[in-house]
Write a protein that holds these residues in place. Sequence first.
Motif, PDB file in Angstrom:
ATOM      1  N   ASP A  83       0.844  -1.198   0.000  1.00 32.59           N
ATOM      2  CA  ASP A  83       0.000   0.000   0.000  1.00 32.59           C
ATOM      3  C   ASP A  83       0.879   1.248   0.000  1.00 32.59           C
ATOM      4  OD1 ASP A  83      -2.404  -1.406   0.067  1.00 32.59           O
ATOM      5  OD2 ASP A  83      -2.292  -1.632   2.246  1.00 32.59           O
ATOM      6  N   ARG A  84       0.419   2.272  -0.696  1.00 30.70           N
ATOM      7  CA  ARG A  84       1.155   3.523  -0.732  1.00 30.70           C
ATOM      8  C   ARG A  84       0.992   4.270   0.588  1.00 30.70           C
ATOM      9  NH1 ARG A  84       2.879   4.719  -5.829  1.00 30.70           N
ATOM     10  NH2 ARG A  84       1.921   3.564  -7.529  1.00 30.70           N
ATOM     11  N   ASN A  85       1.954   5.139   0.868  1.00 27.77           N
ATOM     12  CA  ASN A  85       1.944   5.891   2.117  1.00 27.77           C
ATOM     13  C   ASN A  85       0.663   6.697   2.275  1.00 27.77           C
ATOM     14  OD1 ASN A  85       2.889   8.844   3.376  1.00 27.77           O
ATOM     15  ND2 ASN A  85       3.608   7.069   4.533  1.00 27.77           N
ATOM     16  N   GLN A  86       0.189   7.323   1.184  1.00 27.52           N
ATOM     17  CA  GLN A  86      -1.016   8.142   1.269  1.00 27.52           C
ATOM     18  C   GLN A  86      -2.241   7.294   1.627  1.00 27.52           C
ATOM     19  OE1 GLN A  86       1.151   8.115  -1.153  1.00 27.52           O
ATOM     20  NE2 GLN A  86       1.954  10.210  -1.451  1.00 27.52           N
ATOM     21  N   SER A  87      -2.315   6.090   1.061  1.00 26.97           N
ATOM     22  CA  SER A  87      -3.453   5.209   1.347  1.00 26.97           C
ATOM     23  C   SER A  87      -3.425   4.751   2.798  1.00 26.97           C
ATOM     24  CB  SER A  87      -3.420   3.993   0.416  1.00 26.97           C
ATOM     25  OG  SER A  87      -3.522   4.390  -0.932  1.00 26.97           O
ATOM     26  N   LEU A  88      -2.229   4.442   3.297  1.00 25.29           N
ATOM     27  CA  LEU A  88      -2.105   3.998   4.675  1.00 25.29           C
ATOM     28  C   LEU A  88      -2.455   5.116   5.652  1.00 25.29           C
ATOM     29  CD1 LEU A  88       1.200   1.953   4.307  1.00 25.29           C
ATOM     30  CD2 LEU A  88      -1.077   1.032   4.715  1.00 25.29           C
ATOM     31  N   LEU A  89      -2.037   6.331   5.323  1.00 24.13           N
ATOM     32  CA  LEU A  89      -2.382   7.471   6.182  1.00 24.13           C
ATOM     33  C   LEU A  89      -3.884   7.742   6.153  1.00 24.13           C
ATOM     34  CD1 LEU A  89       0.520  10.007   5.548  1.00 24.13           C
ATOM     35  CD2 LEU A  89       0.005   8.784   7.660  1.00 24.13           C
ATOM     36  N   ALA A  90      -4.502   7.542   4.989  1.00 25.20           N
ATOM     37  CA  ALA A  90      -5.955   7.716   4.886  1.00 25.20           C
ATOM     38  C   ALA A  90      -6.673   6.703   5.770  1.00 25.20           C
ATOM     39  CB  ALA A  90      -6.403   7.587   3.436  1.00 25.20           C
ATOM     40  N   CYS A  91      -6.168   5.467   5.787  1.00 27.84           N
ATOM     41  CA  CYS A  91      -6.746   4.433   6.661  1.00 27.84           C
ATOM     42  C   CYS A  91      -6.568   4.815   8.123  1.00 27.84           C
ATOM     43  CB  CYS A  91      -6.090   3.083   6.392  1.00 27.84           C
ATOM     44  SG  CYS A  91      -6.532   2.347   4.797  1.00 27.84           S
ATOM     45  N   PHE A  92      -5.419   5.380   8.438  1.00 28.61           N
ATOM     46  CA  PHE A  92      -5.142   5.785   9.821  1.00 28.61           C
ATOM     47  C   PHE A  92      -6.107   6.887  10.271  1.00 28.61           C
ATOM     48  CE2 PHE A  92      -2.950   8.863  12.592  1.00 28.61           C
ATOM     49  CZ  PHE A  92      -2.720   8.064  13.700  1.00 28.61           C
ATOM     50  N   TYR A  93      -6.229   7.913   9.454  1.00 30.96           N
ATOM     51  CA  TYR A  93      -7.089   9.042   9.845  1.00 30.96           C
ATOM     52  C   TYR A  93      -8.574   8.698   9.750  1.00 30.96           C
ATOM     53  CZ  TYR A  93      -3.126  12.228  10.092  1.00 30.96           C
ATOM     54  OH  TYR A  93      -1.963  12.849  10.446  1.00 30.96           O
ATOM     55  N   GLY A  94      -8.911   7.688   8.980  1.00 26.25           N
ATOM     56  CA  GLY A  94     -10.306   7.291   8.867  1.00 26.25           C
ATOM     57  C   GLY A  94     -10.727   6.220   9.854  1.00 26.25           C
ATOM     58  N   ALA A  95      -9.778   5.742  10.652  1.00 21.84           N
ATOM     59  CA  ALA A  95     -10.074   4.659  11.599  1.00 21.84           C
ATOM     60  C   ALA A  95     -10.966   5.158  12.736  1.00 21.84           C
ATOM     61  CB  ALA A  95      -8.776   4.090  12.162  1.00 21.84           C
ATOM     62  N   ARG A  96     -11.885   4.289  13.172  1.00 19.06           N
ATOM     63  CA  ARG A  96     -12.772   4.592  14.292  1.00 19.06           C
ATOM     64  C   ARG A  96     -12.846   3.372  15.212  1.00 19.06           C
ATOM     65  NH1 ARG A  96     -11.839   8.659  12.468  1.00 19.06           N
ATOM     66  NH2 ARG A  96     -13.184  10.406  11.837  1.00 19.06           N
ATOM     67  N   GLN A  97     -13.008   3.604  16.476  1.00 18.65           N
ATOM     68  CA  GLN A  97     -13.112   2.514  17.434  1.00 18.65           C
ATOM     69  C   GLN A  97     -14.392   1.725  17.188  1.00 18.65           C
ATOM     70  OE1 GLN A  97     -13.289   3.770  21.517  1.00 18.65           O
ATOM     71  NE2 GLN A  97     -13.027   1.708  22.341  1.00 18.65           N
ATOM     72  N   GLY A  98     -14.268   0.397  17.130  1.00 26.77           N
ATOM     73  CA  GLY A  98     -15.432  -0.452  16.919  1.00 26.77           C
ATOM     74  C   GLY A  98     -16.346  -0.479  18.122  1.00 26.77           C
ATOM     75  N   GLU A  99     -17.601  -0.817  17.889  1.00 29.39           N
ATOM     76  CA  GLU A  99     -18.591  -0.819  18.967  1.00 29.39           C
ATOM     77  C   GLU A  99     -18.213  -1.778  20.087  1.00 29.39           C
ATOM     78  OE1 GLU A  99     -21.662   0.533  21.058  1.00 29.39           O
ATOM     79  OE2 GLU A  99     -21.020   1.311  19.098  1.00 29.39           O
ATOM     80  N   SER A 100     -17.665  -2.943  19.732  1.00 30.64           N
ATOM     81  CA  SER A 100     -17.283  -3.936  20.740  1.00 30.64           C
ATOM     82  C   SER A 100     -15.774  -3.961  20.987  1.00 30.64           C
ATOM     83  CB  SER A 100     -17.757  -5.335  20.305  1.00 30.64           C
ATOM     84  OG  SER A 100     -17.166  -5.688  19.059  1.00 30.64           O
ATOM     85  N   GLU A 101     -15.070  -2.957  20.514  1.00 33.77           N
ATOM     86  CA  GLU A 101     -13.611  -2.894  20.621  1.00 33.77           C
ATOM     87  C   GLU A 101     -13.218  -2.085  21.844  1.00 33.77           C
ATOM     88  OE1 GLU A 101     -10.149  -2.303  17.273  1.00 33.77           O
ATOM     89  OE2 GLU A 101     -11.702  -0.763  17.395  1.00 33.77           O
ATOM     90  N   ASP A 102     -12.455  -2.692  22.745  1.00 33.85           N
ATOM     91  CA  ASP A 102     -12.038  -1.931  23.924  1.00 33.85           C
ATOM     92  C   ASP A 102     -10.884  -1.004  23.579  1.00 33.85           C
ATOM     93  OD1 ASP A 102      -9.561  -3.336  24.147  1.00 33.85           O
ATOM     94  OD2 ASP A 102     -10.551  -4.942  25.243  1.00 33.85           O
ATOM     95  N   VAL A 103     -10.548  -0.123  24.513  1.00 35.13           N
ATOM     96  CA  VAL A 103      -9.554   0.917  24.245  1.00 35.13           C
ATOM     97  C   VAL A 103      -8.189   0.321  23.934  1.00 35.13           C
ATOM     98  CG1 VAL A 103      -8.283   2.839  25.277  1.00 35.13           C
ATOM     99  CG2 VAL A 103     -10.753   2.658  25.610  1.00 35.13           C
ATOM    100  N   ALA A 104      -7.797  -0.734  24.649  1.00 37.37           N
ATOM    101  CA  ALA A 104      -6.481  -1.339  24.437  1.00 37.37           C
ATOM    102  C   ALA A 104      -6.354  -1.900  23.022  1.00 37.37           C
ATOM    103  CB  ALA A 104      -6.232  -2.438  25.470  1.00 37.37           C
ATOM    104  N   VAL A 105      -7.390  -2.609  22.564  1.00 34.67           N
ATOM    105  CA  VAL A 105      -7.365  -3.179  21.213  1.00 34.67           C
ATOM    106  C   VAL A 105      -7.412  -2.069  20.168  1.00 34.67           C
ATOM    107  CG1 VAL A 105      -8.594  -4.678  19.595  1.00 34.67           C
ATOM    108  CG2 VAL A 105      -8.408  -5.324  21.994  1.00 34.67           C
ATOM    109  N   TRP A 106      -8.232  -1.070  20.418  1.00 28.18           N
ATOM    110  CA  TRP A 106      -8.339   0.081  19.512  1.00 28.18           C
ATOM    111  C   TRP A 106      -6.986   0.784  19.377  1.00 28.18           C
ATOM    112  CZ3 TRP A 106      -9.403   3.296  15.922  1.00 28.18           C
ATOM    113  CH2 TRP A 106      -9.388   4.686  16.063  1.00 28.18           C
TER     114      TRP A 106
END
Length: 245
Positions: free
Chosen positions: A118-141
């Motif tokens: 993956d290109r750097n721009q795509s990976l950064l887009a995934c990073f900034y677009g990431a959101r904590q899942g409904e059943s995902e605790d803070v440590a896993v997030w």
Amino acid sequence: MTSYTQAKVEAEDEPQGAVSSGKFQKQSPSGFPSPVTLTQAPRLPSFSGEQKGETSFEVWKYQVECLLQNKSLSQQVVANTVQHSLRGKAATIAMCLGPEADLKQLISKLESIFGSVDRNQSLLACFYGARQGESEDVAVWDCRLEHLLNQAATQGSIPLETRSEMLRTQLWSGSKPDLRDLTAHVFDQGNSYEDLLRALRRAEADLQQRGARTGKKGATPNMAAVAVQGSRDEGDQGDLETVNN
């Protein structure tokens, strides 16, 4: 009886096959016994590149790099350890390179096949677009977010000080709304990434305790506020109908 002789007798008295507890193999110039340093061959997790649930290539490569940083290990020892950790497709690739290939060539070949493309721009887009899942605790997030940023940093140059602030901002902004409400003051005060992470985990634990006491799974201050506001709206609507009648 001298210290050397005494140590020899004690070692002979120990059961066969046991690791010698002989603390004295020889005397140091100062007259005190010198400890014996026992070393074991390093180990790496198995990697094949074809099994789901096994160690990822990024984690495997990181552990190889840690071994390379260990000055007490020779290149040959690390190379043998790497060869022994390969399985399946990865082991076949190593075999095709031949025994004369050095460790750098092997890592480069595995990187080209199993590494991220993956290109750097795509990976950064995934990073900034990431959101904590409904059943995902803070440590896993947090671990998921750090992994995304690490992938982006591998593809491009991101200074360490910048990474910390990027993580701090995205960890808070991508967290669940109720957690953001409870930790907004910590974020606004500009506390460090580690302080913010601890605050989010404490807030998560508080919400879980409140939910356990009320017997309502997932009960949060936001939900309570919505319920109160809803009852107020119903009351206002009733008052309005009474006036109109």
